[in-house]
Structures are given as C-alpha cells and as structure tokens.
Design a protein around this motif. Structure first.
Motif, mmCIF file in Angstrom:
data_model
loop_
_atom_site.group_PDB
_atom_site.id
_atom_site.type_symbol
_atom_site.label_atom_id
_atom_site.label_comp_id
_atom_site.label_asym_id
_atom_site.label_seq_id
_atom_site.Cartn_x
_atom_site.Cartn_y
_atom_site.Cartn_z
ATOM 1 N N ASP A 79 0.875 -1.175 -0.007
ATOM 2 C CA ASP A 79 -0.065 -0.150 -0.083
ATOM 3 C C ASP A 79 0.881 1.122 -0.018
ATOM 4 N N THR A 81 0.257 4.333 0.066
ATOM 5 C CA THR A 81 -0.009 5.487 1.028
ATOM 6 C C THR A 81 0.473 5.001 2.582
ATOM 7 N N TRP A 82 0.365 3.697 2.789
ATOM 8 C CA TRP A 82 0.801 3.402 4.189
ATOM 9 C C TRP A 82 2.471 3.303 4.015
ATOM 10 N N ASP A 85 3.540 6.625 4.853
ATOM 11 C CA ASP A 85 3.388 6.849 6.482
ATOM 12 C C ASP A 85 4.270 6.364 7.341
ATOM 13 N N TRP A 175 -7.703 -3.284 -0.151
ATOM 14 C CA TRP A 175 -7.969 -2.474 -1.245
ATOM 15 C C TRP A 175 -8.037 -2.988 -2.372
ATOM 16 N N ARG A 259 -4.750 14.597 -9.834
ATOM 17 C CA ARG A 259 -3.999 13.494 -8.913
ATOM 18 C C ARG A 259 -3.949 13.718 -7.362
ATOM 19 N N THR A 262 -6.495 12.808 -4.737
ATOM 20 C CA THR A 262 -6.637 11.498 -4.897
ATOM 21 C C THR A 262 -5.743 10.787 -3.831
ATOM 22 N N ARG A 263 -5.938 9.169 -3.644
ATOM 23 C CA ARG A 263 -5.052 8.585 -2.813
ATOM 24 C C ARG A 263 -3.608 8.374 -3.641
ATOM 25 N N TYR A 264 -3.756 8.736 -4.875
ATOM 26 C CA TYR A 264 -2.454 8.687 -5.901
ATOM 27 C C TYR A 264 -1.587 9.844 -5.815
ATOM 28 N N SER A 266 1.019 10.714 -4.187
ATOM 29 C CA SER A 266 2.259 10.445 -3.849
ATOM 30 C C SER A 266 2.962 9.550 -5.010
#
Length: 309
Positions: A79, A81-82, A85, A175, A259, A262-264, A266
């Motif tokens: 993931d 996004t994970w 972080d 996801w 972009r 959204t979660r994209y 990065s």
C-alpha cells in the motif's frame, strides 16, 4: 538448490496469478503468506503454507523443507499510502524478505516483482536503462530490496511491473486494484473519481503471470533487471472510461480529477514502464501483452457487465 518446485511468497493478486499459471502447467507450486488466500490454492493445483516472510528463521525452515529451485517474491507491504506514512517499517520489511531468500537460496532462480515507483516519473516511458530516482517511500523500499537481492543471488531478476489489474471480488477485505475498484462502483451506478494527470501502462495479471513463468524457465544468464508494462499509456481517468464502456455503464459516472485530490498523490506523474529487453529474449519475445481495451473486454463478464456495442 536442487529442487524444481516453485515457492511463491505473497498470495495477493499477482502471487496467486503466478501460482495459478504455474500449477496449470503441472508444476509443483507452494504459495505462502501470513493469512490464507481467498481462493484456496488447492482449487487450482497448488498448496498453501502460512509464513511471516519477515521472520528469517521461519523462512529458513521453509526453504530447508521445500528446497525450491525457483522463488517468486511478491512481498509487501504494497500500500503506497501506508508506506509513505511508515517509510522505515516499509523499507525494513521489503529488505528483510529479499535478504532472507537471497541468503537461503542463492543458486535458485529468484524473480522479485518490483515497481514503477523506483522512478520519479519524469519520463513518459521508463526503460531498463533509465536512471532510478524513487518517487516515494514505497519506491525507495523496493529499490533497496532489489539491490539487496541482486547483490547476493547471481541468478535473481528484478521484474519491475507497471500497474497490475484483474478481477477481485468486492468483499475481498482489502484495497482493490484500480480496475476492480472502478468496475464494482460502476456496476452499482456510483461515480468514480479518477486522476486525469497521472499516466500508467497497465498490465493484466494473466500477462504478468505468463511473463513471470517464462522468466522462471529461461536459461541463465538473464539481465538482472527487466521491465513489464502494457502497450497503452493512459491516464487513470481515460482508463476508467474504457472500463465503463466495457461494462456498458454511463460514461458520465467517470469524473476526472487532479491526482493531488486522490490517494494517488504520492505516485509519480508517469508510472509507465517499457522494455528494451523482454521483446528480444527468446523466453519472452513471443508473449503479446494485452492493452487496456482487450483487458476490459476479457474481464467485463466477471463483473457482470454487458459490453456496449
């Protein structure tokens, strides 16, 4: 290593796809992951064992028992996004798995599935000779895992793969890949927000499995790094439109957005791969990787779609 069995580390979309491909050819395949996959591998002729791949001792016991001649690493965390972080945890996990299997099976043919995120996205098409410049923490973790593996296992290959897609059920408990997430929402008549400034070269999971199987079987030596991208360079918004047409869903359900919203956010602007090498290799030169329209046509029935005429 003397065995001819294959060990697939990771039971997600790609890992299960590779295991199915190999098992369908009558090969002995063991799939390992922390939790059982949704579809029991026994259903397609493989087997499953529980494994925390970051546990070096557990990996050693498994390799000692199975003695695989070939290993496919499709390990996470994946993931993006994970990982952004939790960058240190992501890097440690990716490197630990590569280090364990490179040390335990240095003479095996090891194929590690890597990512387009090892590039910053400055080029419309990143080839094997494009200098790496990771776009995010996930890309840095994968690059470190590549370097660890290739330094210790002379027959290993890092196969960098662009965005992989295929069927996943809506209740998969994870996801979903972009195609499946879009398809389920569109079938429910729900809008899909998709970036119109984020390009990718999507690859159908069945094609990833075919190429991976061919690389596993190929003679030595092989180049240490290979790229696999689909033939179409599209934005996610364009691709969502292709999915909608294949399902017979209203085109206006697809909403183009930046972009950054959204979660994209990065991800690299150009998450695109092309290969200077795969078409020239005897093992892979004859494989036709399908474009997004053909992929959508093939997948539509699995999502209950009625393709538009």
């Amino acid at each position: 290593m003397t065995g001819e069995s294959t060990l697939v580390v990771g039971s997600g979309l790609v890992g299960a796809g590779v295991a199915r491909r190999l098992a369908s050819a009558g090969e002995a395949v063991t799939l390992v992951s922390r939790r059982p996959p949704a579809l029991p591998p026994e259903a397609y002729g493989a087997r499953w064992d529980a494994l925390d791949a970051t546990d070096a001792g557990a990996c050693g016991r498994l390799v000692g028992r199975l003695r695989p001649g070939r290993v496919v690493l499709v390990h996470g965390p994946s993931d993006v996004t994970w990982c952004e972080d939790h960058p240190d945890e992501a890097r440690a996990a990716h490197v630990a798995v590569s280090d364990s299997f490179a040390s335990l099976a240095p003479d095996a043919r090891i194929v590690m599935i890597s990512t387009d995120n090892v590039f910053g996205g400055d080029s419309a098409h990143h080839t094997e000779s494009t200098p790496v410049s990771p776009a995010n923490a996930y890309g840095r973790a994968k690059l470190a895992a590549e370097e660890t593996l290739l330094a210790k296992a002379p027959r290993a290959v890092a196969l960098r793969v662009s965005l992989v897609y295929g069927h996943e059920p809506a209740d998969a408990g994870k996801w979903l890949n972009f195609f499946a997430a879009c398809a389920h929402r569109l079938r429910r008549g729900e809008p899909v927000e998709a970036p119109d400034d984020h390009w990718t070269t999507p690859v159908l999971v069945d094609d990833v499995a075919e190429v991976t199987a061919a690389v596993l079987r190929a003679g030595h030596p092989l180049p240490p790094v290979l790229h696999l991208g689909g033939p179409d360079r599209v934005t996610r918004a364009e691709w969502a439109g292709v999915i909608a047409r294949a399902l017979g869903a209203p085109a206006d359900l697809v909403i183009p957005v930046p972009r950054s919203r959204t979660r994209y956010a990065s991800r690299p602007v150009n998450a695109c791969l092309t290969s200077e090498v795969l078409p020239e290799l005897p093992a892979t030169g004859g494989i036709a990787v399908r474009g997004v329209r053909e992929g959508a046509r093939l997948l539509a029935p699995a999502f209950g779609g009625t393709p538009a005429v």
